[in-house]
Design an enzyme around this catalytic site. Structure first.
Site, PDB file in Angstrom:
ATOM      1  N   VAL A  14      49.372 108.506  47.745  1.00  0.00           N
ATOM      2  CA  VAL A  14      47.941 108.178  47.650  1.00  0.00           C
ATOM      3  C   VAL A  14      47.475 107.282  48.796  1.00  0.00           C
ATOM      4  CG1 VAL A  14      46.219 106.979  46.265  1.00  0.00           C
ATOM      5  CG2 VAL A  14      47.841 108.503  45.155  1.00  0.00           C
ATOM      6  N   ASN A  34      55.288 114.695  56.062  1.00  0.00           N
ATOM      7  CA  ASN A  34      55.854 114.274  54.778  1.00  0.00           C
ATOM      8  C   ASN A  34      57.203 114.957  54.612  1.00  0.00           C
ATOM      9  OD1 ASN A  34      54.919 112.736  52.179  1.00  0.00           O
ATOM     10  ND2 ASN A  34      56.008 114.550  51.430  1.00  0.00           N
ATOM     11  N   ASN A 105      54.932  97.929  51.236  1.00  0.00           N
ATOM     12  CA  ASN A 105      55.132  96.579  50.695  1.00  0.00           C
ATOM     13  C   ASN A 105      56.571  96.136  50.943  1.00  0.00           C
ATOM     14  OD1 ASN A 105      52.829  95.324  49.688  1.00  0.00           O
ATOM     15  ND2 ASN A 105      52.841  96.527  47.816  1.00  0.00           N
ATOM     16  N   SER A 131      46.251  95.950  51.969  1.00  0.00           N
ATOM     17  CA  SER A 131      45.799  95.640  50.616  1.00  0.00           C
ATOM     18  C   SER A 131      44.440  96.268  50.350  1.00  0.00           C
ATOM     19  CB  SER A 131      45.700  94.122  50.418  1.00  0.00           C
ATOM     20  OG  SER A 131      45.258  93.830  49.105  1.00  0.00           O
ATOM     21  N   GLY A 133      44.346  98.827  47.592  1.00  0.00           N
ATOM     22  CA  GLY A 133      44.558  99.973  46.729  1.00  0.00           C
ATOM     23  C   GLY A 133      43.993 101.252  47.328  1.00  0.00           C
ATOM     24  N   LYS A 185      51.308  89.142  53.358  1.00  0.00           N
ATOM     25  CA  LYS A 185      50.979  90.107  52.296  1.00  0.00           C
ATOM     26  C   LYS A 185      51.708  89.754  51.005  1.00  0.00           C
ATOM     27  CE  LYS A 185      49.382  93.955  50.447  1.00  0.00           C
ATOM     28  NZ  LYS A 185      50.195  94.273  49.288  1.00  0.00           N
ATOM     29  N   HIS A 188      49.833  86.982  49.475  1.00  0.00           N
ATOM     30  CA  HIS A 188      48.616  87.580  48.914  1.00  0.00           C
ATOM     31  C   HIS A 188      48.902  88.170  47.536  1.00  0.00           C
ATOM     32  CE1 HIS A 188      46.403  91.299  47.993  1.00  0.00           C
ATOM     33  NE2 HIS A 188      45.357  90.777  48.603  1.00  0.00           N
ATOM     34  N   ASN A 189      49.993  88.932  47.424  1.00  0.00           N
ATOM     35  CA  ASN A 189      50.315  89.556  46.143  1.00  0.00           C
ATOM     36  C   ASN A 189      50.678  88.522  45.093  1.00  0.00           C
ATOM     37  OD1 ASN A 189      49.985  91.872  47.659  1.00  0.00           O
ATOM     38  ND2 ASN A 189      51.741  92.911  46.784  1.00  0.00           N
ATOM     39  N   GLU A 192      47.536  87.161  43.903  1.00  0.00           N
ATOM     40  CA  GLU A 192      46.953  88.204  43.046  1.00  0.00           C
ATOM     41  C   GLU A 192      47.534  88.120  41.631  1.00  0.00           C
ATOM     42  OE1 GLU A 192      47.742  92.937  42.881  1.00  0.00           O
ATOM     43  OE2 GLU A 192      47.006  92.192  44.805  1.00  0.00           O
ATOM     44  N   TYR A 193      48.851  87.951  41.521  1.00  0.00           N
ATOM     45  CA  TYR A 193      49.483  87.774  40.206  1.00  0.00           C
ATOM     46  C   TYR A 193      48.862  86.574  39.486  1.00  0.00           C
ATOM     47  CZ  TYR A 193      53.568  90.958  40.550  1.00  0.00           C
ATOM     48  OH  TYR A 193      54.400  92.042  40.613  1.00  0.00           O
TER      49      TYR A 193
END
Length: 490
Positions: A14, A34, A105, A131, A133, A185, A188-189, A192-193
């Site tokens: 995605v 891919n 990540n 970041s 999504g 990053k 950042h995560n 976010e948590y």
């Protein structure tokens, strides 16, 4: 159109697909590959059907050969061993000066290693946090590139145009050498948590504590999103709480067990390794672990009765109390959020010191202003704080944040006390308050702790009446010795 493409991307899950279409939207010619060619075919015949500047390849050699020099190849594959395998496959096909970009990540330690290994082979390596999504990748993510600085000039024209924009500034800039981009990053995560856990605690306080409906709470979060708490996560919380399925709030039908992919855990482990008190983020990770104990929690709920059976007695839940308490919860949420960011920036400062990174903290706050999950108006104030004082020791020492904490402090304490009285867990809010009380204390009880360590392990201590750096040992029982410990540590 030239058959040499400006960008290459490997990994059409995605995030990869949406980044490719974002690049193509901005006029870049993009080659894609891919491991499973059927995925490439489905992408080209489906989401990418309307683009004439996206090109798929079945063979890795043809994909690499189609790219302009220096080749810029972005990997959007699963972090860990898969990244190493793809790099190994690419290396025989690349030439000196070509650029590999890891946009997954990845753990920053792996990025440190890969940057060093590839530098020896003449390949430039960029580890970039991405970041936002699916929607961010498609319309403008927050990008945090780090690694080999020589690659930045080649990557910059692409990254800064496809990133989110905060005003007229791109939410993307060079972070630092080696794994600096992935480190930022990771932090950042972690934040976010913390943000998500704090919002969940506010939700539980108002839902279980006050008995408010999902619709009422949606309206409250909507109002909060107009002020100091204006942020993406508060905004989507209002949307989630107002979403109905079969006549009732969908959120009430969702099982209360939270998943995680490990980046919050990495943040906590790194903080422990570096001696940085990232207490709130650690509690947010532990809260997800507790949530996973669903069956045990159900059994325990039948064994133990908490104090909530008495809720509502004494006329506590009149309209005035409810209104006042909701306002207090909002202030507790803001104060705790400030602590979360302060701790995150503490961790980045320590990493910068250890690794020799020249991190631009105001620039990092700007990168998070748009596109990413923790984007908020609040981040503009962080940027202002570091613009005023690039060497600011801690956000809590900035005038704006100290004023906000002072304004929120009374409400924050009342909310935590009420949560304890009601038996509602608020691990993130309470740990944030406890950290704040420790941070503002000129003296802590660690003098006793040092005495204990010296008593049982001869670990020595410093004295307040002697110069710093001078260590002492006491034979506390008269049965020990005068020799201090040098190897045994507890």
């Amino acid at each position: 159109m030239s058959d040499k493409h400006e960008m290459g991307l490997i990994g059409l899950a995605v995030m990869g697909q949406n980044l490719v279409m974002n690049m193509a939207d901005h006029g870049f010619s993009v080659a894609v590959y891919n491991r499973t060619y059927a995925v490439t075919e489905q992408f080209l015949a489906g989401p990418a059907e309307s683009f004439d500047n996206i090109f798929g390849f079945e063979k890795l050699e043809d994909f690499v050969a189609s790219l302009k020099r220096p080749r810029k190849i972005m990997l959007m594959v699963k972090a860990g061993a898969v990244v190493d395998r793809v790099i190994e496959q690419l290396l025989p096909l690349l030439e000196e000066g070509d650029i590999i970009i890891d946009g997954g990540n990845s753990y920053y330690g792996d990025t440190n290693r890969r940057a060093a290994e590839l530098k020896e082979k003449g390949i430039l390596f960029v580890g970039s946090g991405v970041s936002g999504g699916e929607e961010g990748a498609r319309r403008g993510p927050s990008l945090m590139p780090g690694g080999n600085k020589e690659a930045w000039e080649a990557v910059k024209p692409v990254f800064q145009i496809i990133s989110a924009q905060a005003g007229d500034e791109p939410c993307c800039d060079w972070v630092g050498e080696d794994g600096a981009g992935h480190f930022v990053k990771m932090v950042h995560n972690g934040i976010e948590y913390g943000d998500m856990q704090l919002i969940c605690e506010a939700y539980q306080l108002m839902g279980e504590g006050l008995g408010l409906s999902a619709d009422k709470m949606a309206a409250i979060f909507g109002e909060w999103n107009k002020g100091d708490l204006d942020s993406y996560l508060v905004e989507i919380t209002a949307d989630i709480l107002s979403y109905k399925e079969e006549g009732g709030p969908l959120v009430d039908k969702i099982l209360d067990t939270a998943g995680q992919k490990g980046t919050g855990k990495w943040t906590g482990i790194t903080a422990l390794d570096k001696g940085v008190p990232l207490t709130l983020i650690a509690e947010a990770v532990y809260s997800r672990c507790v949530s996973a104990l669903k069956d045990e929690r159900v059994r325990a709920s039948k064994v133990y009765e908490g104090p909530r059976k008495e809720l509502g007695e004494g006329g506590e839940f009149n309209e005035s109390f409810t209104e006042d308490f909701v306002a207090q919860v909002g202030k507790a949420l803001l104060a705790s959020k400030i602590i979360s960011y302060a701790q995150g920036f503490m961790l980045m400062r320590e990493a910068a010191r250890e690794y020799g990174w020249d991190l631009n903290y105001g620039g990092i706050a700007l990168m998070w202003r748009g596109g990413c999950i923790i984007r908020s108006t609040f981040l503009g104030k962080i940027r202002e704080a570091y613009d005023k004082n690039a060497k600011l020791e801690n956000l809590l020492l900035d005038d704006y944040f100290s004023d906000k904490i002072s304004d929120c402090q009374d409400s924050w304490r009342k909310v935590v006390m009420k949560a304890v009285e009601w038996g509602i867990p608020v691990p993130a809010m309470s740990s944030a308050l406890s950290f704040f009380d420790s941070y503002r204390s000129a003296r802590l009880p660690s003098n006793l702790l040092q005495a204990q360590r010296d008593y049982f392990g001869a670990h020595t201590y410093e004295r307040t009446d002697k110069p710093r750096g001078e260590f002492f040992h006491t034979n506390w029982t008269g049965k020990g010795g005068d020799v201090s410990s040098s190897t045994y540590n507890v």
